[in-house]
Design a protein around this motif. Structure first.
Motif, short mmCIF file in Angstrom:
data_model
loop_
_atom_site.label_atom_id
_atom_site.label_comp_id
_atom_site.label_asym_id
_atom_site.label_seq_id
_atom_site.Cartn_x
_atom_site.Cartn_y
_atom_site.Cartn_z
N ASN A 1 -21.11 114.16 17.49
CA ASN A 1 -20.94 113.83 16.09
C ASN A 1 -21.91 112.71 15.73
OD1 ASN A 1 -20.05 113.05 13.56
ND2 ASN A 1 -17.88 113.05 14.09
N ARG A 2 -23.11 113.07 15.33
CA ARG A 2 -24.16 112.07 15.10
C ARG A 2 -23.80 111.04 14.04
NH1 ARG A 2 -29.86 113.82 13.95
NH2 ARG A 2 -28.86 115.07 12.32
N PRO A 3 -23.24 111.43 12.88
CA PRO A 3 -22.88 110.40 11.89
C PRO A 3 -21.88 109.38 12.43
CG PRO A 3 -22.92 112.56 10.86
CD PRO A 3 -23.06 112.79 12.33
N ALA A 4 -20.94 109.83 13.27
CA ALA A 4 -19.97 108.90 13.84
C ALA A 4 -20.65 107.93 14.80
CB ALA A 4 -18.86 109.66 14.56
N TYR B 1 -15.87 102.79 11.09
CA TYR B 1 -15.18 104.00 11.55
C TYR B 1 -14.40 104.56 10.36
CZ TYR B 1 -16.24 101.39 15.78
OH TYR B 1 -16.88 100.67 16.75
N PRO B 2 -15.09 105.26 9.46
CA PRO B 2 -14.48 105.62 8.18
C PRO B 2 -13.44 106.72 8.24
CG PRO B 2 -16.70 106.52 8.33
CD PRO B 2 -16.51 105.66 9.54
N CYS C 1 -16.05 111.60 18.71
CA CYS C 1 -17.50 111.62 18.93
C CYS C 1 -18.05 113.03 19.07
CB CYS C 1 -17.83 110.80 20.19
SG CYS C 1 -17.49 109.04 20.03
N TYR C 2 -17.20 114.03 18.88
CA TYR C 2 -17.63 115.43 18.95
C TYR C 2 -17.35 116.12 17.63
CZ TYR C 2 -17.62 114.40 23.93
OH TYR C 2 -17.85 113.83 25.14
N GLU C 3 -18.30 116.94 17.19
CA GLU C 3 -18.16 117.60 15.90
C GLU C 3 -16.93 118.51 15.84
OE1 GLU C 3 -21.72 119.71 15.02
OE2 GLU C 3 -22.85 117.92 14.46
N ALA C 4 -16.62 119.18 16.94
CA ALA C 4 -15.59 120.21 16.93
C ALA C 4 -14.19 119.68 17.21
CB ALA C 4 -15.94 121.30 17.94
#
Length: 644
Positions: free
Chosen positions: A174-177, A186-187, A193-196
């Protein structure tokens, strides 16, 4: 309803790898509509569903129970079983079966029953009549729970690693995170940290039904957003609730206690010792880490408390716990093995201390964790007092901080008047005004200041245009979500101990690391019933004796007068921490050869990051600079180990 199949995945037990894991998969022949990570489950046919169940981390399968109308999977420990049995009346359930007890309670009371649950657990309920799946985590989040979409399946597990091993679950980061990680932002509470993969937040239910998917809080000390402050008479129940919180932990087996020289751990140790003596049980082991830094060394206090309480005591020097590589090397090695970057840099040392306890028969380790959040007083109370022009109360707050902290009177005054006071009132509206009237001024500030504002990313972060666009969108969403928050700065700050993603992240980290070592890590001050009281404690009752943590000070003085903690001040290890980062930081940075993986992901621009890191390493400043160095080294090391 459905059938439950046991899928065992036994693995070799070691400190580096969980012994076994479990997961549950909700399968439907209908399609699964999953826009984004939250999505919704539609076209449900209950007869086509199957729950697959594997093993939990400590080799015992999670408990399960079935009824024509629902199925329950329960992993963890239920604290209030006796109370629930009494409330059920004539309903009888198998003894020592938490899953059957929860099943009976859910059949009788439905979802409203969830607010009564107390413990350390992950719970899955399939409601056949409502055709709804409920996935929930204990009130304070001591037990993790995650979920992911895998084709037509919804996969749920306390282990991210297990989810990523399932077919059709992507391992993309999760690149944006990860970009937000650099700014300590940490919105989104549910994201990992993973997209899925998403988390079920502490105290929340993920409810998946025929028509929608939503997450809501089932436990909340102020469910309507209004805090019902306690009266002075109600505060008298503190000792009773603290005793019960410690008792719940001691009931889980022979215990050890991480004994620092601070109020929180000393209080837990004293209460646990008395309870063990009253029950004729073995006293807990005191486990102490000895810091070599004279400003953070509490060995005299640690040994004195253990001796007065009559506790067997393990005293482990810090560098004996970390080994010859110091702190940074073991911390980065541990981080590489985790499913999220390490949050607590001290954890490798305390893990070795826990193993010392395990070798002496300890199954459970108690800590004073949560004491700072729930017994202390948020300094942001200063902003509320300034806004209300309560200068006498502000002076009282300053006097309390001066008596309780090892900091200069001038520094404390500056922090209360500006950092936690006027700045909170002035800067946010000023930023909104400038953004609307002269947005170019925000870019100018970034160029003119060495330390940009938290909402302005440094020039080396997110050079990828698409990633920068996502960063800006997330910032806007974050600000929009804050509009509904309480106007009180104090309440908003203590609320973070319930709702901030870092709190959940740290608890997940504790669970993952200590489960590998074969011990439970528990925090009595994070007991839901105790937190419910402390959340609603009027702030000046927390400092009624002129010092911070007055509740626990007076409790110790009343019940254990010989310990002499009425005048104790908090000891901080900020300087020692910074020295450890700089001691080995340069060598590790050179061995890494820069942040190559982060550069490939478009998260950083090495042309501007490299000189920045080298400047920070050369400057050897305390506080934020050391933390920034750790963040770069930590995230680069972690992404190298987890890049697809």
């Amino acid at each position: 309803m459905n059938n439950i199949q046991v899928l065992e995945e036994t693995q070799k037990e070691s400190v580096d790898q969980p012994a076994s894991r479990w997961f549950a998969t909700l399968t439907s022949t209908a399609s699964v509509d999953l826009p984004g990570r939250m999505g919704r489950l539609v076209g449900v046919n209950s007869r086509s569903r199957t729950l697959y169940l594997g093993n939990e981390i400590d080799c015992a399968p999670p408990a399960s129970a079935e009824h024509p109308d629902c199925t329950v999977i329960f992993d963890g420990v239920l604290f209030n079983r006796i109370i629930l049995e009494e409330d059920l009346g004539e309903v009888r359930v198998p003894s020592n079966s938490d899953a059957h007890l929860i099943l009976a309670a859910y059949v009788k009371w439905g979802e409203a029953f969830l607010t009564r649950l107390r413990g350390r657990f992950a719970l899955i309920i399939w409601d056949n009549l409502a055709e709804a799946l409920l996935c929930l985590r204990d009130p304070l989040g001591s037990h993790p729970l995650f979920y992911a979409a895998a084709g037509n399946d919804l996969v749920v597990s306390p282990s991210i690693e297990v989810l990523l091993a399932q077919p059709q679950v992507s391992g993309e980061l999760n690149r944006p995170a990860l970009v937000d990680y650099f700014l300590d932002r940490y919105p989104k509470l549910e994201e990992t940290c993973y997209e899925a993969v998403s988390r079920v937040p502490p105290g929340h239910v993920l409810r998946v039904g025929r028509e929608d998917r939503r997450s809501y809080r089932y436990w909340d000390p102020s469910p309507d957003g209004t805090v019902k402050w306690l009266t002075p008479g109600e505060v008298d129940g503190f000792d009773q609730l603290l005793d019960r919180a410690v008792e719940r932990c001691l009931n889980l087996g022979p215990a050890g206690i991480f004994l620092s020289g601070g109020l929180d751990s000393v209080t837990v140790a004293a209460v646990a010792t008395k309870q063990s003596s009253d029950e004729g049980a073995r006293k807990p082991w005191a486990l102490s880490l000895i810091f070599p830094d004279p400003f953070s060394n509490e060995e005299v206090v640690q040994r004195g408390v253990a001796a007065q309480l009559g506790l067997p005591h393990v005293v482990k020097p810090f560098f004996e716990a970390t080994g010859t590589d110091g702190l940074l090397g073991p911390a980065l090695a541990l981080s590489s093995s985790l499913t999220a970057p390490l949050m607590n840099t001290w954890l490798p040392a305390y893990l070795q201390l826990a193993l010392e306890g395990k070798r002496r028969g300890c199954q459970t380790i108690l800590t004073g964790g949560g004491g700072d959040e729930w017994l202390g007083l948020s300094p942001l109370l200063a902003a509320d007092l300034l806004r209300e022009l309560r200068f006498a109360s502000l002076y009282r707050l300053w006097l309390t901080m001066r008596r309780s902290l090892q900091r200069s009177s001038l520094a404390l005054a500056w922090n209360l008047l500006w950092k936690f006071g006027a700045q909170q009132l002035i800067l946010p509206p000023a930023h909104r005004f400038v953004k609307d009237v002269a947005p170019w001024a925000l870019k100018l500030r970034r160029k003119l200041t060495l330390r940009p504002a938290p909402w302005i990313p440094p020039n080396w972060l997110a050079p990828d245009p698409e990633l920068r666009r996502q960063f800006d969108l997330r910032r806007e969403e974050e600000q929009a979500n804050k509009q509904h928050l309480s106007k009180g700065f104090y309440i908003r700050d203590i609320r973070l101990a319930l709702d901030h993603p870092v709190v959940s992240w740290e608890l997940e980290e504790i669970f993952e690391v200590y489960q590998r070592s074969g011990v439970r890590m528990l925090q009595p001050f994070c007991d839901a019933d105790l937190v419910d009281m402390l959340y609603r404690m009027p702030p000046f009752l927390l400092i009624q004796d002129g010092r911070t943590k007055s509740l626990v000070r007076s409790s110790l003085a009343r019940r254990f007068p010989n310990l002499g903690f009425g005048q104790q001040r908090k000891v901080e290890a900020t300087s020692f921490y910074a020295s450890l980062i700089y001691k080995d930081g340069s060598d590790i940075w050179q061995k890494l050869g820069g942040a190559r993986t982060l550069s490939e992901l478009g998260i950083i621009d090495p042309r501007t990051l490299d000189p920045t890191v080298e400047k920070l390493l050369a400057g050897r400043q305390e506080g934020g600079s050391a933390h920034r160095v750790w963040s770069v080294l930590n995230l680069e090391t972690w992404t190298r180990a987890h890049i697809s």
